[in-house]
Design a protein around this motif. Sequence first.
Motif, PDB file in Angstrom:
ATOM      1  N   PRO A 161       0.813  -1.217   0.000  1.00  0.00           N
ATOM      2  CA  PRO A 161       0.000   0.000   0.000  1.00  0.00           C
ATOM      3  C   PRO A 161       0.846   1.267   0.000  1.00  0.00           C
ATOM      4  N   ARG A 162       0.350   2.278  -0.681  1.00  0.00           N
ATOM      5  CA  ARG A 162       1.073   3.534  -0.775  1.00  0.00           C
ATOM      6  C   ARG A 162       1.259   4.197   0.583  1.00  0.00           C
ATOM      7  N   GLU A 163       0.307   3.948   1.510  1.00  0.00           N
ATOM      8  CA  GLU A 163       0.379   4.608   2.812  1.00  0.00           C
ATOM      9  C   GLU A 163       1.662   4.254   3.569  1.00  0.00           C
ATOM     10  N   ILE A 164       2.224   3.114   3.246  1.00  0.00           N
ATOM     11  CA  ILE A 164       3.446   2.705   3.957  1.00  0.00           C
ATOM     12  C   ILE A 164       4.572   3.690   3.693  1.00  0.00           C
ATOM     13  N   VAL A 165       4.653   4.173   2.473  1.00  0.00           N
ATOM     14  CA  VAL A 165       5.714   5.119   2.146  1.00  0.00           C
ATOM     15  C   VAL A 165       5.503   6.431   2.879  1.00  0.00           C
ATOM     16  N   ASN A 194       0.859   6.281  -8.543  1.00  0.00           N
ATOM     17  CA  ASN A 194      -0.014   7.049  -7.651  1.00  0.00           C
ATOM     18  C   ASN A 194      -0.711   6.186  -6.605  1.00  0.00           C
ATOM     19  N   ASP A 195      -0.829   4.920  -6.870  1.00  0.00           N
ATOM     20  CA  ASP A 195      -1.615   4.064  -5.988  1.00  0.00           C
ATOM     21  C   ASP A 195      -0.797   3.076  -5.158  1.00  0.00           C
TER      22      ASP A 195
END
Length: 602
Positions: A161-165, A194-195
């Motif tokens: 998931p992008r949120e990890i970054v 983007n996702d």
Amino acid sequence: MSIRFLLVSIIICMMQVSGGIAAPDGDLLPQDRYEARMSFRPTLLGSVEHGREDVQLRPGGDYREAFVIIQYPDPPFHVDPQPGQRGDTIPINGRSVDVFASFAPTRSGEWRDSIVMVRYTPFDRIVVRLYGVGVSASRTADVNFGEVLTGDTVRRAVLMPREIVEMPNTIWQIAAPKPPFDILTRNGPRRINNDSAGLIFEFGPMTEGRSSETVTVLRKREDGVILDSLICKLVGVGRQMPKSRTVTADDVVTGSTTVATEEIDLPIAPRSLYEYALVALDNGPVEGMVTQPKVPSTSTRITTQFSCSPLVTGSYQRTFSLRRLHRGRAIDSTLITVQGRATRPPDPKVVLRAGFADAAQTVRIGDTVRLPVVADVQSSSTTVSVALTSMQCTVSYNPSILVPISSPLATFSGRSSANDVQLATFNVERSAGDAVSTGDTIMAIAFIAVLGDDDRSDVAIAAAAYRLASGAAEDLADSMTTRAATTVILGDAWQHAGGQRRVNTLQGPLDIVVEPNPIDVEATLRVVNVPTNVGRLVIVDAMGRIVADLSAALQAGTTTFTLGASSGADVVITPGSYYARLAVRGVDGDTLNSVVRLVVMR
């Protein structure tokens, strides 16, 4: 702590002791109780999810008062401060209370807790039930690079998931893999689009075979607590050029060159541009080169060419290394062994042909005619000769013109006939081992020329045979040269209009004589060596126009004519330039010409 909070706490304690108020999860307080539920979305470990709940109050009471938090939730839930909040008090906005909370899970699974708030006028309370689910990113990822040519590199991404970054206060602990694997995101995942985000691994084999590696990736809080883990199982297969090849070139004749071609196919298509070099590892009568590709290429086929030039008989061998290079660095190679057997050249095959030296020969009646027969030796060798001991040659001829005789270079052995053709056979004996090369005279047959029924005779070789010094005998009847015939021409035989032939007794050159020349008044024209009944004599001007035709008089036997401007001359011509042209058909069938220029002065 405020005095108001102390007062409310004391009242609550007194009522709990007397049984007038229940615990937050027990019976309602006597006055009133408000219940609300705040549910958070599934939240990734290490991240924070914020929530808000608007609790509507019923009419009545003093809305200017504030609620006091008397029970805080335990982590991972937290009460978030809001505008106007002082300490533990939550202000009332009109007829509602806004409750702000957050959820920051540290382990996966469901979490539940409550926030309890009270106010003393009227004496009531609010209970907000909190619910959240912690989601772990822990998993096992299989990363298969497939087959990769040695020297090439392939990358694969493990997505997450992008949120990890974007997650703050997170530490990544990544164990670096061993070659031929590598990780390009050593400090943690990075955004790919983007996702999503991900870890990027690379596989760059340098040897043939299967490789595998397990990489553990830990995500921690700043205090070292492990949030989740990612187990990446890396697998790839390295492929390279064939280990070795053998090129065989047998039956190579010493002193000659045989060319052999070998194609090497790569197991899979390259991803990079490669160049190739062929390096000899030892010595031998073989030279090699790469013919394709000649420039850096992604071709899957390499073509090599070998020139085998052994100088001695027997086995020969040379070893080469076909190297695949990337920016000058050797990646891998194929060992190519070129081998074979060399044989000595076969004995040259000799073909002896015979023919006449000249296409034609002009003689006179009574002359001895000698016709040389020369050798044409053909062989696979550059220089060769044959040793003859004897030769026999049978020729066809016109017996009315030629009479066969013996000579020092050939013995006439007899006449014969076949299909109305007269034949004469000649023999010659040579010294044993006498070598004959192309152009050498083997024998010379001889005739005496006589006046016969024609002015010429064709002489053609009908059969020929020879014996070598080794004793082998060969028949040359089917292997004559292109000059297997010659022509004997009688130069002093002339053709008459009636077809009769007689000897030209003058036997001199064809000629025209004009005296004097230039012509002042009159001159005499004489022709020489022209028999009667033949020839043509004309006088032409400078433009080529015939001004006088004396052919009839010439054929009647007249050989002297007068030329001048007077009317008494045989040919009357005006001043100017003229030509006297004499033409007679010769014995060889061609026209003989003699031309004299005349200049008339007046």
